[in-house]
Design a protein around this motif. Sequence first.
Motif, PDB file in Angstrom:
ATOM      1  N   GLY A 107       0.827  -1.202   0.000  1.00 15.08           N
ATOM      2  CA  GLY A 107       0.000   0.000   0.000  1.00 15.08           C
ATOM      3  C   GLY A 107       0.858   1.247   0.000  1.00 15.08           C
ATOM      4  N   ASP A 108       0.234   2.364  -0.319  1.00 10.51           N
ATOM      5  CA  ASP A 108       0.935   3.646  -0.337  1.00 10.51           C
ATOM      6  C   ASP A 108       1.453   3.990   1.052  1.00 10.51           C
ATOM      7  OD1 ASP A 108       0.604   4.571  -3.007  1.00 10.51           O
ATOM      8  OD2 ASP A 108      -1.527   4.877  -2.572  1.00 10.51           O
ATOM      9  N   PRO A 109       2.545   4.732   1.113  1.00 13.42           N
ATOM     10  CA  PRO A 109       2.997   5.210   2.419  1.00 13.42           C
ATOM     11  C   PRO A 109       1.902   6.068   3.059  1.00 13.42           C
ATOM     12  CG  PRO A 109       4.663   5.638   0.737  1.00 13.42           C
ATOM     13  CD  PRO A 109       3.439   5.137   0.026  1.00 13.42           C
ATOM     14  N   GLY A 110       1.691   5.881   4.333  1.00 13.17           N
ATOM     15  CA  GLY A 110       0.737   6.710   5.059  1.00 13.17           C
ATOM     16  C   GLY A 110      -0.705   6.265   4.957  1.00 13.17           C
ATOM     17  N   ILE A 111      -0.943   5.139   4.316  1.00 17.36           N
ATOM     18  CA  ILE A 111      -2.330   4.716   4.105  1.00 17.36           C
ATOM     19  C   ILE A 111      -2.885   4.038   5.360  1.00 17.36           C
ATOM     20  CG2 ILE A 111      -2.097   2.365   3.158  1.00 17.36           C
ATOM     21  CD1 ILE A 111      -4.012   5.197   1.481  1.00 17.36           C
ATOM     22  N   GLY A 112      -1.986   3.480   6.164  1.00 11.91           N
ATOM     23  CA  GLY A 112      -2.453   2.859   7.414  1.00 11.91           C
ATOM     24  C   GLY A 112      -2.031   1.410   7.596  1.00 11.91           C
ATOM     25  N   LYS A 113      -1.001   0.989   6.881  1.00  9.94           N
ATOM     26  CA  LYS A 113      -0.553  -0.403   6.983  1.00  9.94           C
ATOM     27  C   LYS A 113      -0.049  -0.722   8.383  1.00  9.94           C
ATOM     28  CE  LYS A 113       2.497   0.170   3.705  1.00  9.94           C
ATOM     29  NZ  LYS A 113       2.209   1.584   3.459  1.00  9.94           N
ATOM     30  N   SER A 114       0.789   0.174   8.922  1.00 13.31           N
ATOM     31  CA  SER A 114       1.340  -0.077  10.253  1.00 13.31           C
ATOM     32  C   SER A 114       0.231  -0.091  11.292  1.00 13.31           C
ATOM     33  CB  SER A 114       2.375   0.991  10.615  1.00 13.31           C
ATOM     34  OG  SER A 114       3.395   1.019   9.652  1.00 13.31           O
ATOM     35  N   THR A 115      -0.731   0.781  11.111  1.00 14.46           N
ATOM     36  CA  THR A 115      -1.860   0.833  12.034  1.00 14.46           C
ATOM     37  C   THR A 115      -2.635  -0.478  11.991  1.00 14.46           C
ATOM     38  OG1 THR A 115      -1.999   3.188  11.543  1.00 14.46           O
ATOM     39  CG2 THR A 115      -3.855   2.208  12.702  1.00 14.46           C
ATOM     40  N   LEU A 116      -2.899  -0.958  10.789  1.00 15.45           N
ATOM     41  CA  LEU A 116      -3.653  -2.201  10.631  1.00 15.45           C
ATOM     42  C   LEU A 116      -2.942  -3.373  11.286  1.00 15.45           C
ATOM     43  CD1 LEU A 116      -6.087  -3.627   9.155  1.00 15.45           C
ATOM     44  CD2 LEU A 116      -4.465  -4.142   7.346  1.00 15.45           C
ATOM     45  N   MET A 169       4.108   5.233  20.794  1.00 20.46           N
ATOM     46  CA  MET A 169       3.179   6.355  20.682  1.00 20.46           C
ATOM     47  C   MET A 169       1.946   5.976  19.860  1.00 20.46           C
ATOM     48  SD  MET A 169       5.725   9.549  20.431  1.00 20.46           S
ATOM     49  CE  MET A 169       4.950  10.362  19.057  1.00 20.46           C
ATOM     50  N   ARG A 170       2.193   5.274  18.752  1.00 23.05           N
ATOM     51  CA  ARG A 170       1.056   4.853  17.948  1.00 23.05           C
ATOM     52  C   ARG A 170       0.183   3.885  18.738  1.00 23.05           C
ATOM     53  NH1 ARG A 170       3.184   2.798  13.648  1.00 23.05           N
ATOM     54  NH2 ARG A 170       2.813   4.309  12.021  1.00 23.05           N
ATOM     55  N   ALA A 171       0.848   2.979  19.458  1.00 22.70           N
ATOM     56  CA  ALA A 171       0.111   1.990  20.238  1.00 22.70           C
ATOM     57  C   ALA A 171      -0.760   2.676  21.289  1.00 22.70           C
ATOM     58  CB  ALA A 171       1.081   1.016  20.897  1.00 22.70           C
ATOM     59  N   ARG A 203      -1.995   5.661  21.063  1.00 19.64           N
ATOM     60  CA  ARG A 203      -3.097   6.277  20.341  1.00 19.64           C
ATOM     61  C   ARG A 203      -4.193   5.258  20.042  1.00 19.64           C
ATOM     62  NH1 ARG A 203      -2.224   9.753  14.801  1.00 19.64           N
ATOM     63  NH2 ARG A 203      -4.390  10.345  14.546  1.00 19.64           N
ATOM     64  N   LEU A 204      -3.760   4.044  19.770  1.00 14.12           N
ATOM     65  CA  LEU A 204      -4.727   2.990  19.448  1.00 14.12           C
ATOM     66  C   LEU A 204      -5.277   2.327  20.698  1.00 14.12           C
ATOM     67  CD1 LEU A 204      -2.763   1.231  16.561  1.00 14.12           C
ATOM     68  CD2 LEU A 204      -4.650   2.826  16.332  1.00 14.12           C
ATOM     69  N   GLY A 205      -4.735   2.701  21.832  1.00 14.40           N
ATOM     70  CA  GLY A 205      -5.195   2.081  23.073  1.00 14.40           C
ATOM     71  C   GLY A 205      -4.700   0.658  23.239  1.00 14.40           C
ATOM     72  N   GLY A 226       4.917  -3.929   2.543  1.00 16.30           N
ATOM     73  CA  GLY A 226       5.663  -3.382   1.414  1.00 16.30           C
ATOM     74  C   GLY A 226       5.081  -2.058   0.956  1.00 16.30           C
ATOM     75  N   HIS A 227       5.955  -1.094   0.696  1.00 18.57           N
ATOM     76  CA  HIS A 227       5.464   0.197   0.216  1.00 18.57           C
ATOM     77  C   HIS A 227       5.258   0.170  -1.280  1.00 18.57           C
ATOM     78  CE1 HIS A 227       5.766   2.250   3.922  1.00 18.57           C
ATOM     79  NE2 HIS A 227       7.044   1.959   4.069  1.00 18.57           N
ATOM     80  N   VAL A 228       4.266   0.862  -1.703  1.00 20.80           N
ATOM     81  CA  VAL A 228       4.025   1.001  -3.131  1.00 20.80           C
ATOM     82  C   VAL A 228       4.619   2.341  -3.556  1.00 20.80           C
ATOM     83  CG1 VAL A 228       2.236   1.237  -4.878  1.00 20.80           C
ATOM     84  CG2 VAL A 228       1.907  -0.309  -2.985  1.00 20.80           C
ATOM     85  N   GLU A 273     -12.525   2.313   8.299  1.00 26.65           N
ATOM     86  CA  GLU A 273     -12.532   3.761   8.330  1.00 26.65           C
ATOM     87  C   GLU A 273     -11.415   4.208   9.260  1.00 26.65           C
ATOM     88  OE1 GLU A 273     -16.344   5.296   9.413  1.00 26.65           O
ATOM     89  OE2 GLU A 273     -15.705   7.373   9.195  1.00 26.65           O
ATOM     90  N   MET A 274     -10.583   5.140   8.791  1.00 29.52           N
ATOM     91  CA  MET A 274      -9.488   5.626   9.635  1.00 29.52           C
ATOM     92  C   MET A 274     -10.029   6.686  10.573  1.00 29.52           C
ATOM     93  SD  MET A 274      -6.309   5.441  10.496  1.00 29.52           S
ATOM     94  CE  MET A 274      -5.020   4.910   9.365  1.00 29.52           C
ATOM     95  N   LYS A 275      -9.957   6.381  11.862  1.00 26.88           N
ATOM     96  CA  LYS A 275     -10.470   7.329  12.850  1.00 26.88           C
ATOM     97  C   LYS A 275      -9.328   7.842  13.708  1.00 26.88           C
ATOM     98  CE  LYS A 275     -15.198   5.899  13.110  1.00 26.88           C
ATOM     99  NZ  LYS A 275     -16.169   5.063  13.789  1.00 26.88           N
ATOM    100  N   GLU A 276      -9.679   8.707  14.641  1.00 26.39           N
ATOM    101  CA  GLU A 276      -8.689   9.265  15.564  1.00 26.39           C
ATOM    102  C   GLU A 276      -7.936   8.164  16.301  1.00 26.39           C
ATOM    103  OE1 GLU A 276      -7.123  12.110  16.675  1.00 26.39           O
ATOM    104  OE2 GLU A 276      -7.735  12.453  14.606  1.00 26.39           O
ATOM    105  N   SER A 277      -8.674   7.132  16.677  1.00 26.12           N
ATOM    106  CA  SER A 277      -8.032   6.072  17.448  1.00 26.12           C
ATOM    107  C   SER A 277      -7.911   4.793  16.631  1.00 26.12           C
ATOM    108  CB  SER A 277      -8.831   5.811  18.713  1.00 26.12           C
ATOM    109  OG  SER A 277     -10.156   5.517  18.350  1.00 26.12           O
ATOM    110  N   GLY A 278      -7.482   4.947  15.402  1.00 28.36           N
ATOM    111  CA  GLY A 278      -7.185   3.771  14.602  1.00 28.36           C
ATOM    112  C   GLY A 278      -8.255   3.394  13.600  1.00 28.36           C
ATOM    113  N   LEU A 279      -8.098   2.190  13.057  1.00 25.84           N
ATOM    114  CA  LEU A 279      -8.996   1.741  12.007  1.00 25.84           C
ATOM    115  C   LEU A 279     -10.222   1.072  12.607  1.00 25.84           C
ATOM    116  CD1 LEU A 279      -6.195   0.285   9.784  1.00 25.84           C
ATOM    117  CD2 LEU A 279      -7.770   2.043   9.027  1.00 25.84           C
TER     118      LEU A 279
END
Length: 456
Positions: free
Chosen positions: A95-104, A133-135, A137-139, A213-215, A265-271
């Motif tokens: 996926g594109d950088p910044g799309i939310g792969k790491s979050t997922l 920090m991301r963790a 944010r995701l609780g 992998g980044h696209v 849906e990407m929300k404040e606290s994750g997907l």
Amino acid sequence: MKAKAKTVYVCQSCGSQSPRWMGKCPDCGQWNTLVEERMERQKDIGAAKKGRSSEPLALNEIKTGDEDRFVTKIGELDRVLGGGIVAGSVVLVGGDPGIGKSTLVLQMLRQVAELRGKALYVSGEESPSQIKMRAQRLGVKAENLYVLAETSLDEITRAADELQPQVIVVDSIQTVFTSELPSAPGSVGQVREVSGRLMLYAKRTGIPTFLIGHVTKDGAIAGPRVLEHIVDTVLYFEGDRGHAFRILRAVKNRFGSTNEIGVFEMKESGLAEVANPSELFLAERPKDATGSVVVSSLEGSRPILAELQALVTPTKMTMPRRTSIGVDYNRVSLLIAVLEKRVGMHLMGMDVFVNIVGGLKIDEPAVDLGVIAAVASSFREKSIDPNTVVMGEVGLAGEVRAISQAELRLKDAAKLGFSRCILPMVNVEKLDKAAGIGKMELIGVRTVEEAMERLF
Ligand code: TYD
Ligand code: MG
């Protein structure tokens, strides 16, 4: 320190080998096809093949459905994976950088850590504190979630040996390297070698492994694209940065159906999972506006209703403009030509803009009639009844052709409160009356002209 392994440059197109890198393959003449590989690699593969007992099995004796699967309880993800994470499988998430792969993957790892046991997140991109920090944010505060900031393949497998996790995530595969190849991390040679080794590791230990992998901008996964045929499953995480929704798509899956999608849906606290995507895509639909119509698109086994808009305005140029976002440009041009020729609509002097709202991309002929309806609605300045769904493929003769899975699409539309549907007559005739479509009025049409009559 280990001695550097001998390497050789292999043409990915014809297989020719050369001791040095060259821009052009001396054998087949193709450019930029030479990729560095370890020399023993081919021997390894041969040996591995020999070692395996491959006796012919009677088809009747083969058991199915007994893969060891772990259900993450993130429903959208499980479905795309074919029912959960399969032991020993290797999944590429692109996926594109910044799309939310790491979050997922972090959200997935939380599920693994909470429900099953240790999970290992290897990051070559972010420091442990960034990940923390991301963790936060995701609780995520799972005790069993381990983070390793490392890019050396040997260190990664060593850490995994020690930890014995239930799942490994490598974020991203472009940052990992093996010292046995002198080329830089992220090069095709490294990416292939590292992934090949991680694949062997996953198969040997049974630990499912996710590679991120980044696209690149032009749409090709830089490096990882060459992995598509090696790994078991390839998922793409797509979406428009300007919109909150994300689609997870399986483009290859050895353990499930492809073309399955999951919507988030990407929300404040994750997907957040979107159980009913149609609602999301129809949320801001203007009622009674001209040029707006609701279409149904089948994504994998799941129908999605979306709003399709068209705007037809007099052109100020010698060549009228045709712009389409979300639907194939050539398809739109073709449908405009059908409207001109078969319905006699004068679109020559008109600019035509077509857009699928929400950034959704639909690549399915079933929206043809929707495009026609939206363009005609804007041209005639007559709105389409907001409770009507339009579906059907349109041929060059102006005939409305059958679409697949009409029943499924109708049920979905009925569930969302649509009361009328214009669809191909062929589909209406074949429809099982007891299909649970409720009180929906079905209007079968055979030609574009007929559809025009029924619409306006
Ligand atoms: P990330 O997972 O880092 O993307 P990738 O790994 O694909 O590069 O997600 C980055 C974007 O997601 C970033 O722009 C911020 C946004 N985001 C949210 O909106 N909410 C959240 O809870 C998180 C963690 C990120
Ligand atoms: Mg990331």
